[in-house]
Design a protein around this motif. Structure first.
Motif, PDB file in Angstrom:
ATOM      1  N   ILE A 136       0.663  -1.261  -0.092  1.00 34.44           N
ATOM      2  CA  ILE A 136       0.153  -0.415  -0.024  1.00 34.44           C
ATOM      3  C   ILE A 136       1.157   1.264   0.401  1.00 34.44           C
ATOM      4  O   ILE A 136       2.450   1.172   0.616  1.00 34.44           O
ATOM      5  CB  ILE A 136      -0.978   0.155   1.473  1.00 34.44           C
ATOM      6  N   ASP A 137       0.679   1.598  -0.812  1.00 30.63           N
ATOM      7  CA  ASP A 137       1.087   3.299  -0.529  1.00 30.63           C
ATOM      8  C   ASP A 137       0.924   4.263   0.567  1.00 30.63           C
ATOM      9  O   ASP A 137      -0.286   5.213   0.260  1.00 30.63           O
ATOM     10  CB  ASP A 137       1.109   3.966  -2.618  1.00 30.63           C
ATOM     11  N   PRO A 138       1.000   4.502   1.333  1.00 32.26           N
ATOM     12  CA  PRO A 138       1.062   5.412   2.575  1.00 32.26           C
ATOM     13  C   PRO A 138       0.594   7.134   2.079  1.00 32.26           C
ATOM     14  O   PRO A 138      -0.273   7.525   2.096  1.00 32.26           O
ATOM     15  CB  PRO A 138       1.768   5.800   3.444  1.00 32.26           C
ATOM     16  N   ASN A 139       1.031   7.937   0.519  1.00 34.01           N
ATOM     17  CA  ASN A 139       0.623   8.582  -0.298  1.00 34.01           C
ATOM     18  C   ASN A 139      -0.979   8.929  -0.744  1.00 34.01           C
ATOM     19  O   ASN A 139      -0.528   9.648  -1.243  1.00 34.01           O
ATOM     20  CB  ASN A 139       2.286   9.075  -0.140  1.00 34.01           C
ATOM     21  N   ARG A 140      -1.319   7.632  -0.556  1.00 35.37           N
ATOM     22  CA  ARG A 140      -2.224   7.710  -1.316  1.00 35.37           C
ATOM     23  C   ARG A 140      -3.196   7.699  -0.438  1.00 35.37           C
ATOM     24  O   ARG A 140      -4.054   6.600  -1.015  1.00 35.37           O
ATOM     25  CB  ARG A 140      -2.715   6.356  -2.394  1.00 35.37           C
ATOM     26  N   VAL A 242       1.586  17.407 -15.908  1.00 30.69           N
ATOM     27  CA  VAL A 242       0.979  18.334 -15.839  1.00 30.69           C
ATOM     28  C   VAL A 242       1.678  20.330 -15.666  1.00 30.69           C
ATOM     29  O   VAL A 242       3.208  20.017 -15.551  1.00 30.69           O
ATOM     30  CB  VAL A 242       0.661  18.564 -13.671  1.00 30.69           C
ATOM     31  N   GLU A 243       0.092  20.373 -16.400  1.00 35.34           N
ATOM     32  CA  GLU A 243       1.027  22.174 -16.040  1.00 35.34           C
ATOM     33  C   GLU A 243       1.128  22.723 -15.314  1.00 35.34           C
ATOM     34  O   GLU A 243       0.331  22.123 -14.575  1.00 35.34           O
ATOM     35  CB  GLU A 243      -0.668  22.606 -17.129  1.00 35.34           C
ATOM     36  N   LEU A 244       2.252  23.393 -15.448  1.00 38.10           N
ATOM     37  CA  LEU A 244       2.934  24.056 -14.350  1.00 38.10           C
ATOM     38  C   LEU A 244       1.799  25.285 -14.289  1.00 38.10           C
ATOM     39  O   LEU A 244       1.351  26.349 -15.440  1.00 38.10           O
ATOM     40  CB  LEU A 244       4.287  24.866 -15.218  1.00 38.10           C
ATOM     41  N   SER A 245       1.902  25.788 -12.586  1.00 40.49           N
ATOM     42  CA  SER A 245       1.055  26.475 -12.251  1.00 40.49           C
ATOM     43  C   SER A 245       1.639  28.143 -11.778  1.00 40.49           C
ATOM     44  O   SER A 245       1.794  29.528 -12.394  1.00 40.49           O
ATOM     45  CB  SER A 245       0.487  26.347 -10.994  1.00 40.49           C
ATOM     46  N   GLN A 246       3.553  27.465 -12.367  1.00 40.87           N
ATOM     47  CA  GLN A 246       4.312  29.167 -12.614  1.00 40.87           C
ATOM     48  C   GLN A 246       5.660  28.279 -13.026  1.00 40.87           C
ATOM     49  O   GLN A 246       5.970  27.319 -12.305  1.00 40.87           O
ATOM     50  CB  GLN A 246       4.219  29.738 -11.413  1.00 40.87           C
ATOM     51  N   PHE A 247       6.927  28.691 -12.637  1.00 40.14           N
ATOM     52  CA  PHE A 247       8.415  28.122 -12.689  1.00 40.14           C
ATOM     53  C   PHE A 247       8.258  27.434 -11.728  1.00 40.14           C
ATOM     54  O   PHE A 247       8.400  27.449 -10.177  1.00 40.14           O
ATOM     55  CB  PHE A 247       9.204  29.158 -12.744  1.00 40.14           C
ATOM     56  N   GLY A 248       8.481  25.905 -11.797  1.00 38.93           N
ATOM     57  CA  GLY A 248       9.034  25.013 -10.361  1.00 38.93           C
ATOM     58  C   GLY A 248       7.550  24.901  -9.797  1.00 38.93           C
ATOM     59  O   GLY A 248       8.480  23.855  -8.787  1.00 38.93           O
ATOM     60  N   VAL A 249       6.261  25.021 -10.419  1.00 40.69           N
ATOM     61  CA  VAL A 249       5.105  24.373  -9.073  1.00 40.69           C
ATOM     62  C   VAL A 249       4.029  23.966 -10.313  1.00 40.69           C
ATOM     63  O   VAL A 249       4.078  24.406 -11.257  1.00 40.69           O
ATOM     64  CB  VAL A 249       4.945  25.622  -8.368  1.00 40.69           C
ATOM     65  N   ILE A 250       3.519  22.709 -10.278  1.00 47.70           N
ATOM     66  CA  ILE A 250       2.228  21.990 -10.902  1.00 47.70           C
ATOM     67  C   ILE A 250       1.579  22.312  -9.457  1.00 47.70           C
ATOM     68  O   ILE A 250       2.088  22.298  -8.326  1.00 47.70           O
ATOM     69  CB  ILE A 250       2.845  21.172 -11.115  1.00 47.70           C
ATOM     70  N   ASN A 251       0.364  21.357  -9.248  1.00 48.19           N
ATOM     71  CA  ASN A 251      -0.547  21.375  -8.367  1.00 48.19           C
ATOM     72  C   ASN A 251      -1.366  19.988  -8.464  1.00 48.19           C
ATOM     73  O   ASN A 251      -1.606  19.600  -9.816  1.00 48.19           O
ATOM     74  CB  ASN A 251      -1.460  22.661  -8.381  1.00 48.19           C
ATOM     75  N   TYR A 252      -2.036  19.847  -7.762  1.00 51.14           N
ATOM     76  CA  TYR A 252      -2.418  18.513  -7.191  1.00 51.14           C
ATOM     77  C   TYR A 252      -3.463  18.845  -6.844  1.00 51.14           C
ATOM     78  O   TYR A 252      -3.864  19.039  -5.840  1.00 51.14           O
ATOM     79  CB  TYR A 252      -1.578  17.424  -6.572  1.00 51.14           C
ATOM     80  N   ALA A 253      -4.845  17.732  -6.696  1.00 56.09           N
ATOM     81  CA  ALA A 253      -5.807  17.523  -6.070  1.00 56.09           C
ATOM     82  C   ALA A 253      -5.555  16.878  -4.549  1.00 56.09           C
ATOM     83  O   ALA A 253      -5.483  15.531  -4.695  1.00 56.09           O
ATOM     84  CB  ALA A 253      -7.512  17.149  -6.503  1.00 56.09           C
ATOM     85  N   THR A 254      -4.571  17.095  -3.050  1.00 63.79           N
ATOM     86  CA  THR A 254      -3.807  16.748  -2.904  1.00 63.79           C
ATOM     87  C   THR A 254      -5.110  15.716  -1.419  1.00 63.79           C
ATOM     88  O   THR A 254      -4.848  14.739  -1.611  1.00 63.79           O
ATOM     89  CB  THR A 254      -3.212  18.108  -1.656  1.00 63.79           C
ATOM     90  N   LYS A 255      -6.521  16.718  -1.348  1.00 65.33           N
ATOM     91  CA  LYS A 255      -7.172  15.440  -0.723  1.00 65.33           C
ATOM     92  C   LYS A 255      -7.788  14.306  -1.731  1.00 65.33           C
ATOM     93  O   LYS A 255      -8.355  13.335  -0.896  1.00 65.33           O
ATOM     94  CB  LYS A 255      -8.291  16.475  -0.089  1.00 65.33           C
ATOM     95  N   ALA A 256      -8.552  15.148  -2.567  1.00 68.67           N
ATOM     96  CA  ALA A 256      -8.997  13.677  -3.572  1.00 68.67           C
ATOM     97  C   ALA A 256      -7.911  12.844  -3.687  1.00 68.67           C
ATOM     98  O   ALA A 256      -8.299  11.289  -4.140  1.00 68.67           O
ATOM     99  CB  ALA A 256      -9.290  14.227  -4.602  1.00 68.67           C
ATOM    100  N   LEU A 257      -7.067  12.923  -3.576  1.00 66.87           N
ATOM    101  CA  LEU A 257      -5.707  11.598  -4.190  1.00 66.87           C
ATOM    102  C   LEU A 257      -5.699  11.350  -2.470  1.00 66.87           C
ATOM    103  O   LEU A 257      -4.294  10.101  -3.317  1.00 66.87           O
ATOM    104  CB  LEU A 257      -4.817  12.092  -4.871  1.00 66.87           C
ATOM    105  N   GLY A 258      -5.254  11.558  -1.485  1.00 65.86           N
ATOM    106  CA  GLY A 258      -5.155  10.847  -0.505  1.00 65.86           C
ATOM    107  C   GLY A 258      -3.754  11.227  -0.640  1.00 65.86           C
ATOM    108  O   GLY A 258      -3.196  10.493   0.413  1.00 65.86           O
ATOM    109  N   LEU A 259      -3.363  12.519  -0.405  1.00 70.06           N
ATOM    110  CA  LEU A 259      -1.883  13.037  -0.159  1.00 70.06           C
ATOM    111  C   LEU A 259      -1.805  13.112   0.846  1.00 70.06           C
ATOM    112  O   LEU A 259      -2.347  13.711   1.234  1.00 70.06           O
ATOM    113  CB  LEU A 259      -1.247  13.917  -1.698  1.00 70.06           C
ATOM    114  N   CYS A 260      -0.302  13.004   2.102  1.00 70.17           N
ATOM    115  CA  CYS A 260      -0.035  13.419   3.250  1.00 70.17           C
ATOM    116  C   CYS A 260      -0.260  14.969   2.706  1.00 70.17           C
ATOM    117  O   CYS A 260      -0.964  16.090   4.017  1.00 70.17           O
ATOM    118  CB  CYS A 260       1.209  13.217   3.603  1.00 70.17           C
ATOM    119  N   ALA A 261      -0.143  15.631   1.790  1.00 70.47           N
ATOM    120  CA  ALA A 261      -0.141  17.482   1.612  1.00 70.47           C
ATOM    121  C   ALA A 261      -1.992  17.906   1.807  1.00 70.47           C
ATOM    122  O   ALA A 261      -2.111  18.769   2.153  1.00 70.47           O
ATOM    123  CB  ALA A 261       0.254  18.025   0.708  1.00 70.47           C
ATOM    124  N   GLY A 262      -2.386  16.762   1.725  1.00 70.04           N
ATOM    125  CA  GLY A 262      -4.215  17.087   2.137  1.00 70.04           C
ATOM    126  C   GLY A 262      -4.563  16.303   3.400  1.00 70.04           C
ATOM    127  O   GLY A 262      -5.737  16.287   3.584  1.00 70.04           O
TER     128      GLY A 262
END
Length: 304
Positions: A136-140, A242-262
């Protein structure tokens, strides 16, 4: 890069218990959580509050889970959460969290409560794995009734603390083993085909699609630029598809993916990514980049 045939399982069929057991059977300890993590954490006890918040059932004595807190905890101050080692194999996430505590955390403790969980997945750290022993991937898995005890332990820690998290920085890295081992294993386990094998060469950030906080991300990128290079976009103008939101940055749906960041409702959230296998970097440089990301973010918050 073509889809690889993995040694375990039958192509086109998801893994069952037998395949997961076969996978676990070939894993082995390659480094010491005690020597490389716990010894360093224990050395912090004179300067910080070091608290055990759980232990992994696979071997509770070998894999205790620790949180490091700034002293003189004050509920009137904003609380900063730094997490490392959600994916145990991502070394600079763990060592970067520890280095931040060792060298920088006290500088921010007057303005913030600092909470650091440096190694959420110690079995993964020792066996150099993305998954836990149950494949199991803890980051999901950061959601209610999580199937990953590593994730569930952090969720319980935060619930027991009962404090609102102001900012959360989750430390990660990508290595060449993502393509040689982890993505092929994921494709085999889930019977899916992977078409994106891109590994960005350099540091980048992953913000929250719903709450991107662009200026916060910019401040961290500018801080890290003083230490190491930022990953350029690929030929399609993207990072990991994933499309860049700015230089060096992309965005993910952190909560929907079950990521630690969410895992919290923090206003300021990011995931870091470094690439230690880059010819322009090394392990120490990646650790310093993780620390620079944290301090860049905290300096920005202090400027508000």
């Amino acid at each position: 890069m073509d889809q690889q045939v993995y040694a375990i399982g039958v192509k086109g069929q998801k893994w069952g218990d037998a395949e997961k057991a076969q996978w676990l059977n070939v894993q082995s300890v390659k480094r010491s959580y005690q020597d490389e993590v716990l010894t360093k954490v224990n050395a912090l006890k004179a300067r910080f509050d070091v608290e055990q918040y759980g232990a992994l059932s696979y071997d509770a004595e070998r894999y205790p889970l620790f949180a490091v807190k700034s002293k003189n905890w004050d509920l009137t101050k904003p609380t900063i959460l730094v997490t490392g080692g959600v994916h145990g194999y991502e070394t600079s996430g763990v060592q970067g969290a520890i280095r931040f505590i060792e060298t920088k955390a006290e500088q921010y403790a007057e303005q913030f409560n600092i909470l650091v969980t440096p190694c959420i997945s110690p079995w993964g750290y020792e066996t150099i794995n993305r998954w836990n022993p149950k494949a199991i991937d803890p980051n999901r898995s950061f959601y209610a009734d999580s199937p990953a005890e590593e994730s569930a332990a952090l969720i319980k820690l935060l619930a027991d603390l009962g404090v609102e998290i102001f900012a959360h920085i989750d430390l990660h890295e990508t290595t060449d083993t993502d393509n040689s081992e982890f993505r092929p294993a994921l494709a085999a386990r889930d019977a899916v085909e992977h078409t994106n094998w891109n590994i960005p060469d350099g540091f980048y950030l992953v913000g929250d699609t719903i709450n991107p906080q662009d200026a916060f991300q910019t401040a961290m990128i500018k801080s890290v630029e003083q230490v190491t290079h930022i990953a350029p976009a690929d030929e399609d103008g993207k990072l990991i598809g994933v499309e860049l939101s700015q230089f060096g940055v992309i965005n993910y749906a952190t909560k929907a993916l079950g990521l630690c960041a969410g895992v919290t409702d923090a206003k300021y959230v990011t995931t870091t990514e470094v690439y230690p296998d880059s010819p322009l970097s090394d392990d120490e440089n990646c650790i310093l980049a993780q620390v620079a990301a944290i301090t860049g973010g905290l300096d920005y918050l202090l400027s508000l």
